[in-house]
Design a protein around this motif. Structure first.
Motif, PDB file in Angstrom:
ATOM      1  N   TYR A 144       0.847  -1.192   0.000  1.00 48.34           N
ATOM      2  CA  TYR A 144       0.000   0.000   0.000  1.00 48.34           C
ATOM      3  C   TYR A 144       0.879   1.238   0.000  1.00 48.34           C
ATOM      4  N   PRO A 145       0.361   2.363  -0.530  1.00 48.02           N
ATOM      5  CA  PRO A 145       1.167   3.593  -0.558  1.00 48.02           C
ATOM      6  C   PRO A 145       1.576   3.998   0.849  1.00 48.02           C
ATOM      7  N   LYS A 146       2.777   4.541   0.958  1.00 48.24           N
ATOM      8  CA  LYS A 146       3.228   5.013   2.250  1.00 48.24           C
ATOM      9  C   LYS A 146       2.514   6.304   2.599  1.00 48.24           C
ATOM     10  N   VAL A 147       1.978   6.339   3.799  1.00 47.95           N
ATOM     11  CA  VAL A 147       1.258   7.517   4.272  1.00 47.95           C
ATOM     12  C   VAL A 147       1.972   8.051   5.499  1.00 47.95           C
ATOM     13  N   GLU A 148       2.241   9.351   5.487  1.00 49.62           N
ATOM     14  CA  GLU A 148       2.904   9.963   6.625  1.00 49.62           C
ATOM     15  C   GLU A 148       2.027   9.860   7.857  1.00 49.62           C
ATOM     16  N   LYS A 149       2.607   9.406   8.942  1.00 49.09           N
ATOM     17  CA  LYS A 149       1.847   9.300  10.172  1.00 49.09           C
ATOM     18  C   LYS A 149       1.609  10.674  10.779  1.00 49.09           C
ATOM     19  N   GLU A 150       0.439  10.824  11.343  1.00 49.66           N
ATOM     20  CA  GLU A 150       0.104  12.086  11.976  1.00 49.66           C
ATOM     21  C   GLU A 150       0.923  12.279  13.245  1.00 49.66           C
ATOM     22  N   SER A 151       1.373  13.515  13.437  1.00 45.93           N
ATOM     23  CA  SER A 151       2.111  13.835  14.660  1.00 45.93           C
ATOM     24  C   SER A 151       1.136  14.245  15.752  1.00 45.93           C
ATOM     25  N   GLY A 152       1.623  14.340  16.953  1.00 43.93           N
ATOM     26  CA  GLY A 152       0.785  14.777  18.055  1.00 43.93           C
ATOM     27  C   GLY A 152      -0.212  13.734  18.515  1.00 43.93           C
ATOM     28  N   PHE A 153       0.104  12.461  18.362  1.00 45.81           N
ATOM     29  CA  PHE A 153      -0.806  11.401  18.809  1.00 45.81           C
ATOM     30  C   PHE A 153      -0.960  11.444  20.322  1.00 45.81           C
ATOM     31  N   HIS A 154      -2.198  11.235  20.775  1.00 48.10           N
ATOM     32  CA  HIS A 154      -2.441  11.129  22.205  1.00 48.10           C
ATOM     33  C   HIS A 154      -3.508  10.081  22.439  1.00 48.10           C
ATOM     34  N   PRO A 155      -3.423   9.354  23.561  1.00 48.85           N
ATOM     35  CA  PRO A 155      -4.420   8.314  23.838  1.00 48.85           C
ATOM     36  C   PRO A 155      -5.797   8.911  24.058  1.00 48.85           C
TER      37      PRO A 155
ATOM     38  N   LYS B  44     -13.289   6.606   7.150  1.00 50.97           N
ATOM     39  CA  LYS B  44     -12.571   7.476   6.218  1.00 50.97           C
ATOM     40  C   LYS B  44     -11.091   7.583   6.600  1.00 50.97           C
ATOM     41  N   HIS B  45     -10.859   7.742   7.896  1.00 53.72           N
ATOM     42  CA  HIS B  45      -9.489   7.878   8.370  1.00 53.72           C
ATOM     43  C   HIS B  45      -8.689   6.596   8.102  1.00 53.72           C
ATOM     44  N   SER B  46      -9.294   5.433   8.366  1.00 59.40           N
ATOM     45  CA  SER B  46      -8.607   4.151   8.153  1.00 59.40           C
ATOM     46  C   SER B  46      -8.314   3.927   6.679  1.00 59.40           C
ATOM     47  N   TYR B  47      -9.263   4.316   5.818  1.00 56.33           N
ATOM     48  CA  TYR B  47      -9.080   4.121   4.374  1.00 56.33           C
ATOM     49  C   TYR B  47      -7.905   4.956   3.869  1.00 56.33           C
ATOM     50  N   VAL B  48      -7.849   6.217   4.311  1.00 57.97           N
ATOM     51  CA  VAL B  48      -6.748   7.086   3.887  1.00 57.97           C
ATOM     52  C   VAL B  48      -5.420   6.546   4.396  1.00 57.97           C
ATOM     53  N   ALA B  49      -5.413   6.046   5.648  1.00 58.56           N
ATOM     54  CA  ALA B  49      -4.178   5.531   6.231  1.00 58.56           C
ATOM     55  C   ALA B  49      -3.660   4.326   5.466  1.00 58.56           C
ATOM     56  N   LYS B  50      -4.578   3.501   4.924  1.00 60.61           N
ATOM     57  CA  LYS B  50      -4.159   2.282   4.241  1.00 60.61           C
ATOM     58  C   LYS B  50      -3.859   2.512   2.771  1.00 60.61           C
ATOM     59  N   TYR B  51      -4.750   3.251   2.075  1.00 60.97           N
ATOM     60  CA  TYR B  51      -4.622   3.361   0.618  1.00 60.97           C
ATOM     61  C   TYR B  51      -4.091   4.715   0.139  1.00 60.97           C
ATOM     62  N   GLY B  52      -4.054   5.722   1.028  1.00 58.63           N
ATOM     63  CA  GLY B  52      -3.551   7.030   0.618  1.00 58.63           C
ATOM     64  C   GLY B  52      -4.533   7.842  -0.182  1.00 58.63           C
ATOM     65  N   ASN B  53      -5.773   7.371  -0.332  1.00 58.03           N
ATOM     66  CA  ASN B  53      -6.813   8.078  -1.092  1.00 58.03           C
ATOM     67  C   ASN B  53      -8.035   8.293  -0.208  1.00 58.03           C
ATOM     68  N   ASP B  54      -8.903   9.254  -0.636  1.00 56.46           N
ATOM     69  CA  ASP B  54     -10.158   9.468   0.077  1.00 56.46           C
ATOM     70  C   ASP B  54     -11.108   8.292  -0.143  1.00 56.46           C
ATOM     71  N   LEU B  55     -11.997   8.086   0.799  1.00 57.05           N
ATOM     72  CA  LEU B  55     -12.978   7.003   0.707  1.00 57.05           C
ATOM     73  C   LEU B  55     -13.898   7.226  -0.487  1.00 57.05           C
ATOM     74  N   PRO B  56     -14.025   6.262  -1.404  1.00 57.05           N
ATOM     75  CA  PRO B  56     -14.925   6.419  -2.564  1.00 57.05           C
ATOM     76  C   PRO B  56     -16.384   6.586  -2.127  1.00 57.05           C
TER      77      PRO B  56
END
Length: 427
Positions: free
Chosen positions: A372-383, A399-411
């Motif tokens: 899958y395309p490499k997606v930059e991880k978001e900074s500032g993660f907090h539990p 939507k967030h999971s789809y972008v994280a995996k495929y690098g595109n917006d949810l169809p």
């Protein structure tokens, strides 16, 4: 080959001992569901030729003869047929076999009374004396040349489990420390009984610190969570040669030429596509390793990756169409194929299309590996707290999971299907 037995060479020959070191046969193993018996048979036939051509005195097999503790009848027949043929082509050949972590030690030792008639010794179980002490004598074997002269001693150590080694003088104790004690005390035991110019050899089935593991090969993974990785200093430097098994990539250990993994004779994963497997030929002169040579094992079945690097599905399919068509080539000799694909969105029909394309191709599909395309991880993660989780919109999470995996917006079509599912769940 030995030099001519002229008067000048007679003394030189008499103090030499020729050995072959191999390990990790994994007889009975399947490769992504494909039976490998023909490949194992081809290797064993080749090894018989090597043993004869090299005029081998001793064959060392350092564990994992079988792939599982309860091997199939076919795998066992293949093993014992090899032992019989090895004795036939080279009647003076001595064979020393130790059990690996994949083997059943007691099963491997069971035919010992018969195997001894063929000059074959199997060491699988760590025995103890009536006093409860380790029976070092059962782990030490004399090695002879073709003239029947004793030239070396072998410390035939099988895969060691917790408690198989000498107890510590003080607690606490560790597996690594126990294995170290085993080899040090066993060496002292052998050294006290050998004659001048008699070599000492060692065998082992373990993971040595710094050994390079083969990528994605689960059969050689660390056995005890990394606690069993032993230093190369475990093996005394006075030992002429240490024949190791367990790691499938042939290599030296700790930069020492005479401490080696023979590696597996067959590739165990696609990371070994361009790797040449081998056995090791060793010549012992007096109490030293005079020469150490790698003998490449011919590969009966190729491993190919298409493409070399992941590309989108349409490009993969075009490359697969260019593969050669089937001929009258035997099925068991067809190359194993791994398909790599880069996915920017779900493609549930991809495997079916691949199988259709390959139906008439001269390959055997083993696996489809998605990337899958490499997606930059978001900074500032907090539990997140429980209340935070309760407030998350399921659609936003999708939507967030789809972008994280495929690098595109949810169809849009997937979003609409998701809404339908939510409505049905809420009915």
């Amino acid at each position: 080959m030995y030099p001519d037995l002229t008067k000048e060479n007679l003394i030189f020959v008499s103090i030499m001992l020729k050995l072959i070191h191999t390990a990790d046969w994994h007889l009975g193993q399947t490769f992504f569901g494909y039976d490998r018996d023909e490949e194992h048979m081809a290797f064993l036939k080749w090894l018989l030729v090597v043993l004869e051509e090299q005029q081998t005195d001793v064959l060392l097999i350092s564990g994992d003869i079988f792939d599982v503790a309860n091997p199939s009848a076919l795998a066992q027949r293949r093993f014992y047929h090899f032992l019989k043929e090895a004795n036939k082509v080279n009647p003076s050949l001595q064979i020393v076999i130790t059990a690996g972590n994949h083997d059943s030690a007691t099963r491997l030792e069971a035919p010992n009374p018969l195997l001894k008639e063929l000059n074959i010794s199997v060491v699988g179980v760590i025995k103890r004396t009536e006093d409860g002490l380790l029976d070092f004598n059962s782990l030490v074997l004399p090695l002879f040349d073709k003239q029947g002269q004793r030239r070396a001693w072998c410390m035939a150590v099988p895969f060691l489990r917790q408690g198989d080694y000498p107890p510590p003088e003080e607690m606490p104790d560790s597996y690594v420390a126990g294995v170290y004690r085993m080899y040090q005390q066993l060496y002292a035991y052998v050294d006290a009984m050998r004659q001048p110019d008699e070599a000492i050899l060692a065998m082992g089935h373990l993971h040595a610190t710094g050994a390079e593991l083969t990528e994605n090969d689960r059969s050689e993974r660390i056995i005890m969570g990394g606690l069993e990785s032993v230093s190369s200093d475990t093996f005394p430097h006075e030992v002429a040669y240490t024949a190791l098994g367990h790691i499938h990539k042939a290599q030296r250990v700790g930069g020492r030429e005479n401490v080696r993994y023979a590696g597996s004779p067959l590739p165990m994963s696609f990371s070994e596509t361009n790797y040449r497997h081998q056995v090791v030929s060793i010549t012992i002169e007096q109490d030293k390793a005079f020469s150490i040579e790698s003998l490449p094992v011919p590969r009966m079945v190729d491993l190919i990756r298409v493409p070399a690097q992941p590309v989108p599905p349409a490009e993969v399919e075009e490359l697969l169409r260019d593969l050669p068509e089937k001929t009258d080539q035997a099925e068991h000799t067809l190359p194993y194929l791994e398909v790599q694909v880069l996915l920017n969105e779900p493609d549930p029909g991809f495997r079916h299309r691949v199988e259709e394309i390959l139906a008439d191709k001269a390959v055997r599909l083993t696996s489809i590996v998605p990337s899958y395309p490499k997606v930059e991880k978001e900074s500032g993660f907090h539990p997140l707290s429980y209340n935070d989780l309760q407030a998350i919109d399921p659609l936003e999470m999708l939507k967030h999971s789809y972008v994280a995996k495929y690098g595109n917006d949810l169809p849009q079509e997937i979003e609409e299907l998701f809404h339908q599912v939510i409505q049905e769940v809420n009915l």
